[in-house]
Design a protein around this motif. Structure first.
Motif, PDB file in Angstrom:
ATOM      1  N   LYS A  19      30.873  42.135  32.530  1.00 22.81           N
ATOM      2  CA  LYS A  19      32.250  41.452  32.653  1.00 22.81           C
ATOM      3  C   LYS A  19      33.301  42.350  32.020  1.00 22.81           C
ATOM      4  O   LYS A  19      34.741  42.118  33.439  1.00 22.81           O
ATOM      5  CB  LYS A  19      32.548  39.927  32.185  1.00 22.81           C
ATOM      6  CG  LYS A  19      33.059  39.059  32.182  1.00 22.81           C
ATOM      7  CD  LYS A  19      33.460  38.004  31.479  1.00 22.81           C
ATOM      8  CE  LYS A  19      34.372  37.870  30.025  1.00 22.81           C
ATOM      9  NZ  LYS A  19      33.918  37.010  29.411  1.00 22.81           N
ATOM     10  N   ILE A  20      32.964  43.552  31.634  1.00 24.17           N
ATOM     11  CA  ILE A  20      34.604  44.146  30.410  1.00 24.17           C
ATOM     12  C   ILE A  20      34.534  44.792  31.680  1.00 24.17           C
ATOM     13  O   ILE A  20      36.003  45.907  32.014  1.00 24.17           O
ATOM     14  CB  ILE A  20      33.598  44.870  29.123  1.00 24.17           C
ATOM     15  CG1 ILE A  20      33.280  44.209  28.783  1.00 24.17           C
ATOM     16  CG2 ILE A  20      35.044  45.401  29.051  1.00 24.17           C
ATOM     17  CD1 ILE A  20      32.574  44.225  27.196  1.00 24.17           C
ATOM     18  N   VAL A  29      24.108  42.388  29.110  1.00 28.22           N
ATOM     19  CA  VAL A  29      24.354  43.238  30.055  1.00 28.22           C
ATOM     20  C   VAL A  29      25.648  42.452  30.864  1.00 28.22           C
ATOM     21  O   VAL A  29      26.461  43.291  31.344  1.00 28.22           O
ATOM     22  CB  VAL A  29      23.596  43.631  31.089  1.00 28.22           C
ATOM     23  CG1 VAL A  29      24.408  44.447  32.345  1.00 28.22           C
ATOM     24  CG2 VAL A  29      22.395  44.228  30.216  1.00 28.22           C
ATOM     25  N   ALA A  30      25.282  41.217  31.059  1.00 28.72           N
ATOM     26  CA  ALA A  30      26.527  40.444  32.099  1.00 28.72           C
ATOM     27  C   ALA A  30      27.972  40.660  31.553  1.00 28.72           C
ATOM     28  O   ALA A  30      29.020  40.576  32.130  1.00 28.72           O
ATOM     29  CB  ALA A  30      25.968  38.840  31.178  1.00 28.72           C
ATOM     30  N   GLU A  31      28.115  40.302  29.707  1.00 29.51           N
ATOM     31  CA  GLU A  31      28.922  40.918  28.911  1.00 29.51           C
ATOM     32  C   GLU A  31      29.568  42.508  29.650  1.00 29.51           C
ATOM     33  O   GLU A  31      30.560  42.175  29.832  1.00 29.51           O
ATOM     34  CB  GLU A  31      28.796  40.238  27.066  1.00 29.51           C
ATOM     35  CG  GLU A  31      29.534  40.925  26.597  1.00 29.51           C
ATOM     36  CD  GLU A  31      31.657  39.998  26.424  1.00 29.51           C
ATOM     37  OE1 GLU A  31      30.864  39.393  27.366  1.00 29.51           O
ATOM     38  OE2 GLU A  31      32.112  40.028  26.070  1.00 29.51           O
ATOM     39  N   LYS A  89      34.117  44.845  35.157  1.00 30.68           N
ATOM     40  CA  LYS A  89      34.693  44.659  35.860  1.00 30.68           C
ATOM     41  C   LYS A  89      36.697  44.051  35.766  1.00 30.68           C
ATOM     42  O   LYS A  89      37.357  44.808  36.761  1.00 30.68           O
ATOM     43  CB  LYS A  89      34.475  42.872  36.306  1.00 30.68           C
ATOM     44  CG  LYS A  89      33.469  42.684  37.123  1.00 30.68           C
ATOM     45  CD  LYS A  89      32.995  41.893  37.784  1.00 30.68           C
ATOM     46  CE  LYS A  89      31.836  41.766  38.757  1.00 30.68           C
ATOM     47  NZ  LYS A  89      30.762  40.457  38.854  1.00 30.68           N
ATOM     48  N   GLU A  90      36.367  43.430  34.039  1.00 32.41           N
ATOM     49  CA  GLU A  90      38.342  43.302  33.993  1.00 32.41           C
ATOM     50  C   GLU A  90      38.951  44.898  34.072  1.00 32.41           C
ATOM     51  O   GLU A  90      40.068  45.281  34.284  1.00 32.41           O
ATOM     52  CB  GLU A  90      37.910  42.777  32.260  1.00 32.41           C
ATOM     53  CG  GLU A  90      38.335  41.549  32.447  1.00 32.41           C
ATOM     54  CD  GLU A  90      37.233  41.126  30.985  1.00 32.41           C
ATOM     55  OE1 GLU A  90      37.316  39.638  31.045  1.00 32.41           O
ATOM     56  OE2 GLU A  90      37.544  42.063  29.577  1.00 32.41           O
ATOM     57  N   LEU A  91      38.264  45.688  33.404  1.00 29.63           N
ATOM     58  CA  LEU A  91      38.870  47.071  33.392  1.00 29.63           C
ATOM     59  C   LEU A  91      39.060  47.540  34.540  1.00 29.63           C
ATOM     60  O   LEU A  91      40.478  47.941  35.574  1.00 29.63           O
ATOM     61  CB  LEU A  91      37.813  48.103  32.663  1.00 29.63           C
ATOM     62  CG  LEU A  91      37.694  48.382  30.722  1.00 29.63           C
ATOM     63  CD1 LEU A  91      36.571  49.003  30.871  1.00 29.63           C
ATOM     64  CD2 LEU A  91      38.976  49.056  30.924  1.00 29.63           C
ATOM     65  N   LYS A  92      38.481  47.101  36.554  1.00 24.36           N
ATOM     66  CA  LYS A  92      38.753  47.679  36.808  1.00 24.36           C
ATOM     67  C   LYS A  92      39.709  46.833  37.821  1.00 24.36           C
ATOM     68  O   LYS A  92      39.951  47.355  39.086  1.00 24.36           O
ATOM     69  CB  LYS A  92      37.235  47.877  38.360  1.00 24.36           C
ATOM     70  CG  LYS A  92      36.478  48.499  37.430  1.00 24.36           C
ATOM     71  CD  LYS A  92      35.157  49.000  38.198  1.00 24.36           C
ATOM     72  CE  LYS A  92      34.559  50.321  38.054  1.00 24.36           C
ATOM     73  NZ  LYS A  92      33.451  50.227  39.476  1.00 24.36           N
ATOM     74  N   ALA A  93      39.518  45.763  37.412  1.00 25.51           N
ATOM     75  CA  ALA A  93      40.422  45.096  38.110  1.00 25.51           C
ATOM     76  C   ALA A  93      41.711  45.716  38.416  1.00 25.51           C
ATOM     77  O   ALA A  93      42.702  46.315  37.135  1.00 25.51           O
ATOM     78  CB  ALA A  93      40.646  43.746  37.606  1.00 25.51           C
ATOM     79  N   LYS A 143      37.172  54.595  30.183  1.00 28.19           N
ATOM     80  CA  LYS A 143      36.983  53.512  29.613  1.00 28.19           C
ATOM     81  C   LYS A 143      36.135  52.599  30.180  1.00 28.19           C
ATOM     82  O   LYS A 143      34.565  53.087  29.864  1.00 28.19           O
ATOM     83  CB  LYS A 143      37.919  52.357  29.694  1.00 28.19           C
ATOM     84  CG  LYS A 143      38.699  52.492  27.879  1.00 28.19           C
ATOM     85  CD  LYS A 143      39.944  51.900  27.226  1.00 28.19           C
ATOM     86  CE  LYS A 143      41.010  51.816  26.973  1.00 28.19           C
ATOM     87  NZ  LYS A 143      42.150  51.587  27.341  1.00 28.19           N
ATOM     88  N   ILE A 144      36.224  53.261  31.966  1.00 29.79           N
ATOM     89  CA  ILE A 144      35.659  52.422  32.903  1.00 29.79           C
ATOM     90  C   ILE A 144      34.334  53.557  32.812  1.00 29.79           C
ATOM     91  O   ILE A 144      32.310  52.895  32.341  1.00 29.79           O
ATOM     92  CB  ILE A 144      35.982  52.793  34.055  1.00 29.79           C
ATOM     93  CG1 ILE A 144      37.207  51.615  34.309  1.00 29.79           C
ATOM     94  CG2 ILE A 144      34.929  52.728  34.919  1.00 29.79           C
ATOM     95  CD1 ILE A 144      38.166  52.229  36.059  1.00 29.79           C
ATOM     96  N   ASP A 145      33.759  54.482  32.515  1.00 32.21           N
ATOM     97  CA  ASP A 145      33.276  56.079  32.038  1.00 32.21           C
ATOM     98  C   ASP A 145      32.482  55.147  30.912  1.00 32.21           C
ATOM     99  O   ASP A 145      31.182  55.501  31.809  1.00 32.21           O
ATOM    100  CB  ASP A 145      33.525  57.112  32.016  1.00 32.21           C
ATOM    101  CG  ASP A 145      33.875  57.510  33.864  1.00 32.21           C
ATOM    102  OD1 ASP A 145      33.972  56.908  34.936  1.00 32.21           O
ATOM    103  OD2 ASP A 145      34.792  59.012  33.612  1.00 32.21           O
ATOM    104  N   ALA A 146      32.908  54.833  30.169  1.00 34.31           N
ATOM    105  CA  ALA A 146      32.290  54.611  29.067  1.00 34.31           C
ATOM    106  C   ALA A 146      31.232  53.186  28.811  1.00 34.31           C
ATOM    107  O   ALA A 146      30.183  53.240  28.871  1.00 34.31           O
ATOM    108  CB  ALA A 146      33.076  54.804  27.828  1.00 34.31           C
ATOM    109  N   GLN A 147      31.727  52.720  29.509  1.00 32.96           N
ATOM    110  CA  GLN A 147      31.263  51.387  29.374  1.00 32.96           C
ATOM    111  C   GLN A 147      30.082  50.821  30.728  1.00 32.96           C
ATOM    112  O   GLN A 147      29.374  50.613  30.916  1.00 32.96           O
ATOM    113  CB  GLN A 147      32.274  50.625  30.800  1.00 32.96           C
ATOM    114  CG  GLN A 147      31.797  49.131  30.665  1.00 32.96           C
ATOM    115  CD  GLN A 147      32.163  48.242  28.762  1.00 32.96           C
ATOM    116  OE1 GLN A 147      32.660  48.997  28.285  1.00 32.96           O
ATOM    117  NE2 GLN A 147      31.100  47.453  28.902  1.00 32.96           N
ATOM    118  N   GLY A 148      30.490  52.250  31.530  1.00 30.68           N
ATOM    119  CA  GLY A 148      29.201  52.487  32.884  1.00 30.68           C
ATOM    120  C   GLY A 148      28.517  53.047  31.909  1.00 30.68           C
ATOM    121  O   GLY A 148      27.109  52.551  32.327  1.00 30.68           O
ATOM    122  N   ALA A 149      28.778  53.936  31.233  1.00 31.97           N
ATOM    123  CA  ALA A 149      27.635  54.517  30.374  1.00 31.97           C
ATOM    124  C   ALA A 149      26.632  53.580  29.489  1.00 31.97           C
ATOM    125  O   ALA A 149      25.360  53.355  29.575  1.00 31.97           O
ATOM    126  CB  ALA A 149      28.042  55.629  29.786  1.00 31.97           C
TER     127      ALA A 149
END
Ligand code: MSP
Length: 587
Positions: free
Chosen positions: A580-581, A575-577, A583-587, A552-558
């Motif tokens: 945010k997602i 982009v900000a949104e 960051k939440e995934l990484k938390a 999920k992190i990879d896809a969001q990064g992409a």
């Protein structure tokens, strides 16, 4: 019918075995996808002096050794998801009785006769050499380098000389019988030197199939082994339905056994009055650090290492490496963990995986996961991208490549489409379109073209990535019916507007492995082989996520990267949104 060689039970499975099987498997899967009735045969070669000696050393009967080792090969094939239809063992009764029947037929026709042999013997290869040939090789085995031994014995002979001109003609005039062409040239040279009759029985050991009518002799292991291709489908029996699979359409193997398959085997079949296989493909060798893999060097990529690679990269990820970097043609190929990482990172994570996750994510975000209308109006927004013909051309090239067993070329066709999809996204800027209510239709059309092109790429890759493609099919329907042939799947327009699409994350980013299959320590990771962004500080500890979260992190990064590619900045609400997602995934 597609075959691998039957594997020698005195050996431990290694990359050579897994590779030959993988090549045959990809071809069989491709043919099945073309709706052909495929019979894929593999098995184990269990007789001969070396097996007898190994069993003696362990003080067990040769059959016990063969049972044990054959099971290991069967497990390897299953673990690597090799889709074989039959596993034949040369100790199977169905095999031994038919070999005897075939040899009896050859005795009757006079193609096999009793004679005296004087010459040289390569013990490792269990192969006889005439004085001239042995001298040319300096009386050493061309394979193992070990000295040949002098032999004098009474043997049954196969009248190979009788078939010299027919075999010569076969090799010289039928370009598709033996591939790659370099093999054909080698063998033709050897055949031009003349074909002598070959001994096909042995008396110096007993672990083999007894010669019919003369039990002092056992049938030479190569004749015994080659016949597996016809005993498995009951060619010596009456009314066997599987006989329809003969002649084989493809025998896959590596180069060192092409003599047996493209000279001896056709001559035996001619003598038995049976049709010849359509094609013998003898690929190159996997080597390591430029050197042949051998028992003496102890440098095999063995099962333990292979399992580590396929567990880490996934079966499909590792198969993709074997298919794209393997010695499919005349050249040998070097096994290098850095290349596994590069190929996986470049083609599967950054190209196929990234493009799929970006486009499916956009479909979910902008169209609630419902595939928009297609609009094939190429003039307005597509700026010269005629997707239908781009995909049709590459699909035709992929089919041509699979037919010719040019596996890397088939994957390249798919990668070319995907790279164009990425370029198309950069040029058409769907993120910009999404903000403009007047561009909704165009945005839908752009996404349709991307997803349809990705669908076709996935269908091209299916014989190599069967599991990943199944996973993809769940999020982006790749075909209407599972029985649809590959030909049908590759036609432009298969995706239907209105279809539900969900976000896909197919290939997680992974750490590189070293040559032994161990995860490399961060300090040891060369920047060129890593597909991770450079770390700010070496002392910073990288968080480890579950594969699902990492995906999920990879896809969001992409997604964020593609937004930025389209000119957006962090100040942009979207982009900000997305950040945010993340960051939440990484938390
Ligand atoms: N038993 C015989 C085949 C009889 S078929 C009628 C035999 N068996 S083998 O186990 O030694 O080899 C099996 C396959 O692995 C062959 O295709 C062989 O060429 C292939 N390879 C063995 N070492 C290899 C590499 N290093 N690289 C690629 N393939 C190689 O031969």
């Amino acid at each position: 019918m597609v075959t691998t060689p039957i594997y020698y039970v005195n050996d431990k499975p290694h990359i050579g075995h897994v590779y030959t099987s993988t090549v045959a498997d990809i071809y069989a899967r491709y043919k099945r996808l073309q709706n052909m009735d495929v019979f894929f045969l593999t098995g184990t070669d269990e007789h001969g002096l070396k097996v007898e000696q190994s069993a003696e050393k362990r003080q067990i009967p040769p059959q016990a050794l063969a049972d044990e080792n054959s099971l290991v090969f069967q497990e390897v094939m299953k673990a690597n998801e090799i889709s074989f239809d039959d596993f034949i063992r040369t100790t199977d009764e169905r095999h031994t009785t038919q070999v005897q029947a075939f040899v009896e037929k050859l005795l009757k026709s006079g193609d096999v006769y009793l004679g005296k042999f004087e010459g040289w013997y390569d013990e490792g290869q269990e192969e006889y050499y005439t004085e001239t040939k042995a001298k040319e090789c300096n009386y050493e085995s061309p394979i193992s380098g070990k000295p040949m031994v002098r032999m004098e014995e009474e043997n049954y002979y196969f009248k190979l000389s009788k078939y010299e001109s027919k075999v010569k003609e076969l090799l010289a005039t039928n370009d598709s019988f033996l591939t790659p062409k370099e093999r054909k040239n080698e063998l033709l040279q050897r055949v031009n030197d003349g074909l002598n009759d070959v001994p096909i029985s042995r008396t110096n050991f007993t672990w083999g199939i007894p010669m019919p009518g003369d039990e002092q002799h056992v049938i030479y292991v190569w004749i015994d082994a080659l016949m597996n291709y016809i005993t498995a489908i009951g060619m010596a029996k009456d009314g066997e339905a599987k006989q329809k699979y003969w002649p084989a359409s493809m025998h896959v193997m590596a180069k060192e056994i092409s003599w047996f398959h493209a000279v001896i085997w056709p001559a035996v079949l001619m003598a038995l009055d049976l049709p010849l296989p359509m094609r013998v493909h003898a690929h190159g060798f996997w080597i390591r650090e430029g050197r042949k893999m051998s028992k003496s060097l102890g440098n095999f990529v063995d099962l333990t290492v292979l399992n580590k690679f396929s567990t880490h990269y996934g079966l499909d990820g590792f198969r993709y490496y074997l298919a794209t970097e393997g010695p499919i043609g005349a050249q040998d190929a070097n096994f290098a963990s850095s290349r596994v990482q590069e190929v996986y990172g470049t083609d599967l994570v950054n190209t196929f995986g990234n493009s799929t996750s970006r486009t499916t994510a956009m479909c979910v975000k902008y169209f609630d996961g419902v595939l928009p209308e297609k609009s094939d109006d190429t003039s307005k927004i597509f700026k010269g991208y005629d997707w239908k013909s781009i995909c049709e051309k590459e699909a035709a090239e992929a089919v041509r490549a699979y037919e010719n067993l040019e596996l890397n070329k088939a994957t390249q066709a798919a990668m070319r489409i995907i790279t164009k999809v990425d370029l198309f996204i950069t040029e058409t800027e769907p993120f910009r379109m999404a903000k403009d209510p007047n561009e909704q239709e165009n945005l839908g059309a752009v996404l349709y073209q991307c997803l349809e092109a990705l669908r076709i790429s996935a269908c091209i890759l299916e014989p190599i990535l069967p599991n990943k493609i199944k996973e993809m099919h769940a999020g982006l329907p790749l075909y209407a019916n599972v029985s649809d042939s590959m030909g049908k799947r590759l036609v432009w327009g298969g995706l239907k507007p209105g279809t539900t699409v969900s976000k896909l994350a197919l290939f997680p980013r992974l750490d590189p492995l070293d040559e032994n299959g161990e995860i490399m320590k961060e300090e040891a990771q060369a920047p060129a082989t890593s597909n991770k962004p450079a770390k700010k500080s070496k002392t910073k500890v990288e968080k480890v996520y579950s594969p699902e979260t990492q995906a999920k992190i990879d896809a969001q990064g992409a997604l964020i990267r593609s937004m930025k590619e389209s000119g957006k900045t962090n100040d942009d609400a979207e982009v900000a949104e997305a950040v945010k997602i993340l960051k939440e995934l990484k938390a």
